[in-house]
Design a protein around this motif. Structure first.
Motif, PDB file in Angstrom:
ATOM      1  N   GLY A 361       0.785  -1.225   0.000  1.00 27.05           N
ATOM      2  CA  GLY A 361       0.000   0.000   0.000  1.00 27.05           C
ATOM      3  C   GLY A 361       0.819   1.277   0.000  1.00 27.05           C
ATOM      4  O   GLY A 361       0.250   2.372   0.056  1.00 27.05           O
ATOM      5  N   GLU A 362       2.146   1.168  -0.099  1.00 27.01           N
ATOM      6  CA  GLU A 362       2.998   2.344  -0.087  1.00 27.01           C
ATOM      7  C   GLU A 362       3.232   2.827  -1.518  1.00 27.01           C
ATOM      8  O   GLU A 362       3.310   2.034  -2.457  1.00 27.01           O
ATOM      9  CB  GLU A 362       4.343   2.005   0.574  1.00 27.01           C
ATOM     10  N   VAL A 363       3.318   4.153  -1.680  1.00 29.29           N
ATOM     11  CA  VAL A 363       3.717   4.760  -2.958  1.00 29.29           C
ATOM     12  C   VAL A 363       5.147   5.260  -2.774  1.00 29.29           C
ATOM     13  O   VAL A 363       5.396   6.173  -1.994  1.00 29.29           O
ATOM     14  CB  VAL A 363       2.785   5.911  -3.363  1.00 29.29           C
ATOM     15  N   PHE A 364       6.067   4.634  -3.499  1.00 29.55           N
ATOM     16  CA  PHE A 364       7.499   4.898  -3.330  1.00 29.55           C
ATOM     17  C   PHE A 364       8.035   5.485  -4.635  1.00 29.55           C
ATOM     18  O   PHE A 364       7.846   4.902  -5.714  1.00 29.55           O
ATOM     19  CB  PHE A 364       8.232   3.596  -2.996  1.00 29.55           C
ATOM     20  N   GLY A 365       8.691   6.637  -4.557  1.00 26.72           N
ATOM     21  CA  GLY A 365       9.203   7.303  -5.740  1.00 26.72           C
ATOM     22  C   GLY A 365      10.698   7.155  -5.904  1.00 26.72           C
ATOM     23  O   GLY A 365      11.448   7.331  -4.939  1.00 26.72           O
ATOM     24  N   LEU A 366      11.134   6.806  -7.113  1.00 26.64           N
ATOM     25  CA  LEU A 366      12.553   6.814  -7.468  1.00 26.64           C
ATOM     26  C   LEU A 366      12.796   8.048  -8.334  1.00 26.64           C
ATOM     27  O   LEU A 366      12.265   8.135  -9.448  1.00 26.64           O
ATOM     28  CB  LEU A 366      12.927   5.554  -8.259  1.00 26.64           C
ATOM     29  N   LEU A 367      13.548   9.001  -7.815  1.00 28.16           N
ATOM     30  CA  LEU A 367      13.790  10.255  -8.506  1.00 28.16           C
ATOM     31  C   LEU A 367      15.254  10.362  -8.874  1.00 28.16           C
ATOM     32  O   LEU A 367      16.114   9.762  -8.230  1.00 28.16           O
ATOM     33  CB  LEU A 367      13.400  11.436  -7.615  1.00 28.16           C
ATOM     34  N   GLY A 368      15.532  11.152  -9.894  1.00 29.18           N
ATOM     35  CA  GLY A 368      16.921  11.356 -10.279  1.00 29.18           C
ATOM     36  C   GLY A 368      17.021  11.912 -11.673  1.00 29.18           C
ATOM     37  O   GLY A 368      16.060  11.869 -12.446  1.00 29.18           O
ATOM     38  N   PRO A 369      18.173  12.454 -12.042  1.00 26.78           N
ATOM     39  CA  PRO A 369      18.359  12.979 -13.386  1.00 26.78           C
ATOM     40  C   PRO A 369      18.376  11.849 -14.409  1.00 26.78           C
ATOM     41  O   PRO A 369      18.488  10.667 -14.062  1.00 26.78           O
ATOM     42  CB  PRO A 369      19.713  13.692 -13.308  1.00 26.78           C
ATOM     43  N   ASN A 370      18.279  12.222 -15.689  1.00 26.93           N
ATOM     44  CA  ASN A 370      18.413  11.224 -16.747  1.00 26.93           C
ATOM     45  C   ASN A 370      19.753  10.526 -16.608  1.00 26.93           C
ATOM     46  O   ASN A 370      20.785  11.158 -16.390  1.00 26.93           O
ATOM     47  CB  ASN A 370      18.338  11.902 -18.121  1.00 26.93           C
ATOM     48  N   GLY A 371      19.728   9.184 -16.693  1.00 30.92           N
ATOM     49  CA  GLY A 371      20.964   8.418 -16.564  1.00 30.92           C
ATOM     50  C   GLY A 371      21.337   8.077 -15.141  1.00 30.92           C
ATOM     51  O   GLY A 371      22.416   7.535 -14.896  1.00 30.92           O
ATOM     52  N   ALA A 372      20.436   8.354 -14.170  1.00 28.17           N
ATOM     53  CA  ALA A 372      20.760   8.084 -12.767  1.00 28.17           C
ATOM     54  C   ALA A 372      20.720   6.602 -12.432  1.00 28.17           C
ATOM     55  O   ALA A 372      21.290   6.180 -11.424  1.00 28.17           O
ATOM     56  CB  ALA A 372      19.803   8.839 -11.847  1.00 28.17           C
ATOM     57  N   GLY A 373      20.023   5.795 -13.251  1.00 30.71           N
ATOM     58  CA  GLY A 373      19.907   4.358 -12.983  1.00 30.71           C
ATOM     59  C   GLY A 373      18.508   3.918 -12.609  1.00 30.71           C
ATOM     60  O   GLY A 373      18.300   2.754 -12.249  1.00 30.71           O
ATOM     61  N   LYS A 374      17.521   4.819 -12.717  1.00 27.75           N
ATOM     62  CA  LYS A 374      16.155   4.489 -12.298  1.00 27.75           C
ATOM     63  C   LYS A 374      15.544   3.403 -13.169  1.00 27.75           C
ATOM     64  O   LYS A 374      15.000   2.418 -12.658  1.00 27.75           O
ATOM     65  CB  LYS A 374      15.280   5.751 -12.337  1.00 27.75           C
ATOM     66  N   SER A 375      15.600   3.587 -14.481  1.00 30.06           N
ATOM     67  CA  SER A 375      14.986   2.594 -15.387  1.00 30.06           C
ATOM     68  C   SER A 375      15.703   1.254 -15.309  1.00 30.06           C
ATOM     69  O   SER A 375      15.071   0.197 -15.405  1.00 30.06           O
ATOM     70  CB  SER A 375      14.989   3.120 -16.823  1.00 30.06           C
ATOM     71  N   THR A 376      17.027   1.277 -15.133  1.00 27.41           N
ATOM     72  CA  THR A 376      17.783   0.024 -14.971  1.00 27.41           C
ATOM     73  C   THR A 376      17.322  -0.700 -13.716  1.00 27.41           C
ATOM     74  O   THR A 376      17.135  -1.927 -13.715  1.00 27.41           O
ATOM     75  CB  THR A 376      19.289   0.315 -14.903  1.00 27.41           C
TER      76      THR A 376
END
Length: 582
Positions: A361-376
């Motif tokens: 039930g938690e909404v957790f955000g991964l933030l960062g500039p392009n190329g930070a590794g979020k999509s990986t």
């Protein structure tokens, strides 16, 4: 002086029986003006830009660009203006340098002037170290810098930039705006369309379109002045903010509700609504200065426009939604658990030893500039990419050993449109319902539900390829939830989407979380990241900060007193990290 752009009763319609894409447009733009063009999905922004670039011809009225008639001299317009389309239009298989050289050839640049300009573009954009890298391997922000640099190899008298910052992080957006100032001369006239209204607010003039017509054309200060006394900041009990936002959205006189800097920002239909909003759970109410986003939202609401589809039904009807029971995760195992996760591509560490947990039930955000590794990180958590080291568990499954079992119970919405363009919207939904094992009767019901819930009924029988960007994102999210997953991964779900549709997305996301779905999301809209219970800010594969948005803002403010919002905290953190590394 002859205007750079002059439109009189201009019209454009793509099909005889359809609503006009542009309808009775009247406006002029003078030499050197900078104009931001905004509006909901399908407002006609891209059609307008393509027409001004000479790529489309009007069906009625009169239009001139740089003195050339758009109906009779479109070829001359094409040869003179600079146009950067919404989608990346360079060659991904060519290197940065090869793309610039090819563009210089097409523009007829030669000799010393050519070499000097290419070198200047590479240095200004920060792409000089990557001149041999294939364009397809650049981050989103670097791609946009390359595209803008290519358009500005020859400075045009008119520059048309169609959402140049779509999918770009806040720091890179600021860099792109600075790049425009640096590379385009003061005499260059600029039209810049954008879904980021804080970005549009920096322009001297804003043009608001809806359904092919102009709703507003004025300076940002003129538009916001009409909202004096109508924008309020509500301090709330932190644990109830999500419920209070939904409840306030259903109250009479409330135009818009969004989270902002640890509080709720409310736009009302008239001044003097403070007492009516002092409901249980609201600790304080104060009048604040309006922003352009408030003015645009209020203007659209006055015209009868609202975010379509997919919101909690109670909030859309104006009913008082039931507050979900307080959820305690104490003693429960996390549904997503990441420990010392590493992913290398050759010698490059895209993800460098990150750790975090996310509960039901938690909404957790991964933030960062392009190329930070979020999509990986997302691709590893969905079992689409094996980790180099460390561990990732989802729903108790170790993704190194049981990725297939985990994938059956998770939903994933990719950053790029990854559905079948040749199939219609309805056919895509039917196909994925079958892939996820829904029985035929259940499949029909679920497809009908999602078409209605996501506002897709009007485009149900259109091919997915060629849908406006906002409808693409709606369809992608509908597919991600078609099998009612326990964990939902959303990779930039609102990229390029207008503010009203973004609010609809987030109403749906929060309703899912209230129902017990765990949501992990990435976004470059830092205002909407404040909907998250917790966020992790990443840069260069590592986590810089982790915690509730308000707590991160408070910690950053201790180091930089001017920080008030999550976006300002984000930019401050990245700038200090890069200064330390320099």
């Amino acid at each position: 002086m002859t205007p750079v752009i002059r439109l009189e009763a201009l019209r454009k319609r793509f099909r005889p029986a359809s609503r006009p894409a542009l309808d009775d447009l009247h406006f002029t733009v003078a030499t050197g003006e900078r104009v931001a063009v905004v509006g909901p999905d399908g407002a006609g922004k891209t059609t307008l830009f393509r027409l001004l670039a000479g790529l489309l011809r009007p069906d009625g009225g009169r239009g001139e660009v740089l003195g050339y008639d758009l109906s009779r001299e479109a070829g001359r317009v094409q040869a003179t203006v600079g146009y950067m389309p919404q989608r990346f239009a360079l060659y991904e298989e060519l290197s940065v340098g090869e793309n610039l050289e090819l563009r210089a050839d097409l523009l007829g640049l030669q000799g010393t002037a050519r070499a000097t300009r290419i070198r200047h573009i590479l240095e200004a954009t920060g792409l000089a170290p990557f001149v041999a890298r294939r364009a397809g391997r650049l981050s989103g922000g670097m791609k946009q810098k390359l595209a803008l640099g290519a358009v500005l190899l020859r400075v045009p008298p008119l520059l048309l930039l169609d959402e140049p910052t779509v999918g770009v992080d806040p720091l890179s957006r600021r860099e792109l705006a600075g790049l425009l100032t640096q590379l385009a001369g003061p005499a260059t006239t600029v039209l810049w369309s954008t879904a980021y209204l804080d970005e549009a607010e920096r322009f001297p003039r804003v043009l608001l379109l809806h359904e092919g017509r102009i709703l507003a054309d004025a300076a940002p200060a003129t538009l916001t002045a009409a909202l004096a006394g109508r924008v309020l900041r509500l301090e709330t009990e932190a644990g109830r903010r999500r419920h209070l936002a939904r409840r306030l959205a259903g109250l009479a006189g409330v135009v818009d509700v969004t989270p902002r800097a640890g509080a709720l920002r409310v736009v009302t239909d008239r001044p003097g609504r403070e007492k009516a909003l002092a409901i249980e759970g609201v600790l304080g109410v104060e009048v604040v200065r309006p922003r352009l986003e408030d003015a645009v939202t209020a203007t659209l609401a006055a015209a009868g426009v609202r975010g379509e589809g997919f919101g909690p039904k109670a909030a859309e009807r104006g009913d008082d939604p039931q507050e979900p029971p307080a959820r305690s995760n104490e003693g429960e195992p996390p549904l997503v658990e990441v420990r010392d996760l590493v992913r290398c591509f050759g010698r490059f560490r895209a993800v460098d030893g990150i750790s975090f947990r996310v509960h039901r039930g938690e909404v957790f955000g991964l933030l960062g500039p392009n190329g930070a590794g979020k999509s990986t990180t997302f691709r590893m958590l969905c079992g689409l990419l094996p980790p180099t080291a460390g561990s990732a568990r989802v729903l108790g499954f170790d993704l190194a050993r049981a990725a297939a079992q985990a994938r059956a119970r998770i939903g994933y919405m990719a950053q790029k449109f990854a559905l079948y363009g040749e199939l219609t919207v309805r056919q895509n939904l039917r196909f994925f319902a079958a892939v996820y094992g829904l029985a035929r009767p259940q499949r029909r019901r679920r497809v009908a539900e999602l078409l209605a819930e996501f506002g897709l009924e009007g485009v149900a029988d259109q091919r997915a390829q060629g849908l406006p960007l906002g409808f693409e994102r709606r369809l992608s999210m509908a597919v991600a939830v078609i099998h009612r997953p326990d964990v939902l991964f959303l990779d930039e779900p609102t990229s390029g989407v207008d503010p009203l549709t973004r609010r609809s997305f987030w109403r749906r996301i929060l309703a899912l979380a209230d129902g017990g779905v765990t949501v992990v999301v990435t976004t470059h809209f830092l205002d909407e990241a404040e909907y998250c219970d917790r966020v992790a800010i990443m840069d260069r594969g590592r986590i810089l900060e982790l915690g509730p948005p308000a707590a991160i803002v408070a910690r950053t403010r201790e180091l930089e007193s001017a920080v008030e919002t999550l976006e300002e905290a984000f930019v401050s953190l990245l700038q200090r990290r890069r200064e330390a590394a320099a």
